[in-house]
Design an enzyme around this catalytic site. Structure first.
Site, PDB file in Angstrom:
ATOM      1  N   ASP A 115       0.812  -7.348   1.872  1.00  0.00           N
ATOM      2  CA  ASP A 115       0.439  -6.159   1.095  1.00  0.00           C
ATOM      3  C   ASP A 115       0.097  -6.448  -0.358  1.00  0.00           C
ATOM      4  O   ASP A 115      -0.436  -5.575  -1.058  1.00  0.00           O
ATOM      5  CB  ASP A 115       1.571  -5.123   1.136  1.00  0.00           C
ATOM      6  CG  ASP A 115       1.710  -4.500   2.511  1.00  0.00           C
ATOM      7  OD1 ASP A 115       0.669  -4.181   3.117  1.00  0.00           O
ATOM      8  OD2 ASP A 115       2.851  -4.344   2.985  1.00  0.00           O
ATOM      9  N   ASP A 175      -4.184  -2.667   8.923  1.00  0.00           N
ATOM     10  CA  ASP A 175      -4.021  -2.371   7.492  1.00  0.00           C
ATOM     11  C   ASP A 175      -4.406  -3.574   6.613  1.00  0.00           C
ATOM     12  O   ASP A 175      -4.788  -3.419   5.456  1.00  0.00           O
ATOM     13  CB  ASP A 175      -2.558  -2.000   7.164  1.00  0.00           C
ATOM     14  CG  ASP A 175      -1.839  -1.223   8.243  1.00  0.00           C
ATOM     15  OD1 ASP A 175      -2.183  -1.377   9.429  1.00  0.00           O
ATOM     16  OD2 ASP A 175      -0.910  -0.478   7.906  1.00  0.00           O
TER      17      ASP A 175
HETATM   18  N1  GLY Z   1       1.628   0.277   7.396  1.00  0.00           N
HETATM   19  C1  GLY Z   1       1.072   0.984   6.319  1.00  0.00           C
HETATM   20  C2  GLY Z   1       0.755   2.377   6.652  1.00  0.00           C
HETATM   21  O1  GLY Z   1       1.664   3.154   6.862  1.00  0.00           O
HETATM   22  O2  GLY Z   1      -0.398   2.739   6.706  1.00  0.00           O
END
Ligand code: GLY
Length: 397
Positions: A115, A175
């Site tokens: 992230d 993501d």
């Molecule tokens: N995993 C990140 C989101 O909730 O989009």
């Protein structure tokens, strides 16, 4: 009796406001939404002005939920402030954007998850775009190098998570496409082609392995570390392995649009268009284009919407409209206008000082875990404000 009368009046009032919103010129809606976002976000920023580490995360059961920089969303509130500085050029907002951005600086060294790319790009990335601060550039380049440690050249992808090792050998979630923007920026800024090659490889492998024949995508694909091939394709935050989790579809859309912007490769434009086709023609996509939390949620239309997924799609579609022929561009802009009017209406936008000072209501974080369900979330606010700014820029007002 009395209570139900009051509730009915309140509902009629909200509906009346929503209808009035539909009649307003879109420029007025967008500028009004940005002005409101400024007021609400200044209130939010003032609440934690004395801290050096608190960051807003959500608001549930009348209580603020905050985090420190470690939470994956920590870059979003600083990013909201940068977009609002871009809008207002107000020095008060600039000071706050700098202040909140500095709270996540230590994340540049993190190598334990993927992230880092989106955390730093929303905060320091916008900060660098707007100020050219050389210190921000250094933080971003260090962050890109940290992220790059998670790229395995044998597999050709950036590893998302390190936990759940008994189940996933090398998990990659959709993501993760959002982290590629930092790598592509770093390649340009530093001249290190390796960053760009990693991003391209990741996008190519994701396109092959995450997407189904109908162009929806899985949330998690885990790769066998010996063969480099997927050994698991499954769900984590959506409804089911074969369902289409709305925010996951939105991350993929946004990711391929940014890949096209940064590389000019028509393969990525093609993928963004295929995802768009899947989304806008889906029988469970509502008329206002704010999706339910999962396209296959069992009780549609009696399911919760996810404002965050709607905001991410809106931001991506405004950008996509710049790369396609006139007719499709017009269609995308119409869809985005519908989304922005809906999000700016009282159905989704909070009253000043309510909703914990977040801008939007009604996002869904993790339905199956009953975590962050029907609440405000910093990333819904971030992509909403970004979409408003992108729309304004596209239309030149
Ligand atoms: N995993 C990140 C989101 O909730 O989009």
């Amino acid at each position: 009796m009395k209570t139900s009368f009051v509730l009915t009046c309140a509902t009629i009032f909200v509906l009346f406001q929503a209808v009035a919103q539909q009649d307003k010129p879109i420029q007025e809606v967008v500028n009004g939404a940005l002005d409101f976002s400024m007021q609400q976000s200044l209130r939010m920023a003032a609440k934690y002005a004395d801290s050096t580490e608190v960051l807003p995360r959500s608001f549930a059961n009348g209580e603020m939920v905050t985090s420190d920089s470690r939470w994956w969303c920590s870059g979003y509130f600083p990013g909201v402030l940068w977009h609002l500085y871009d809008y207002s050029r107000d020095d008060r907002v600039l000071d706050l954007a700098r202040n909140y951005t500095s709270r996540i600086e230590r994340e540049q060294h993190v190598t334990e998850h993927h992230d880092i790319g989106l955390m730093l790009y929303c905060s320091f990335g916008n900060g660098f775009r707007l100020t050219g601060d050389p210190h921000y550039r250094e933080v971003l380049l260090t962050g890109a190098s940290s992220l790059a440690t998670r790229f395995n050249p044998e597999i050709g992808l950036i590893r998302s998570w390190d936990w759940n090792r008994h189940r996933w050998q090398y998990p990659v979630i959709i993501d993760n496409m959002m982290n590629l923007e930092l790598l592509l920026w770093a390649a340009r800024a530093s001249g290190k082609e390796a960053f760009r090659e990693m991003a391209v490889s990741h996008a190519d492998q994701t396109l092959i392995h995450h997407y189904r024949t109908d162009e929806s995508c899985y949330h998690v694909v885990s790769y066998d570390t010996l063969s480099g091939h997927p050994h698991v394709k499954e769900n984590f935050q959506g409804l089911a392995d074969e369902s289409s989790w709305s925010r996951g579809q939105a991350w993929g859309l946004y990711g391929y649009v940014l890949m096209y912007r940064e590389t000019g490769n028509p393969r990525y434009l093609g993928q963004a268009l295929k995802i768009t086709d899947f989304l806008i023609n889906h029988p469970n996509m509502p008329d206002d284009y704010i999706p339910y939390w999962d396209f296959n949620a069992p009780r549609i239309p009696d399911e919760l919407r996810d404002a965050s997924a709607g905001a991410i799609m809106a931001s991506a579609w405004i950008e996509l409209s710049r790369y396609v022929h006139e007719e499709l561009a017009g269609r995308l802009v119409n869809i985005v206008e519908t989304q922005l009017r809906t999000l700016a209406s009282p159905a989704y936008t909070a009253e000043l000082g309510e909703n914990g000072d977040f801008i939007l209501k009604h996002s869904v974080g993790f339905m199956l875990e009953n975590a962050e369900v029907d609440v405000p979330l910093t990333y819904a606010d971030y992509y909403y404000v970004e979409a408003l700014m992108r729309y304004k820029r596209l239309m030149g007002f």
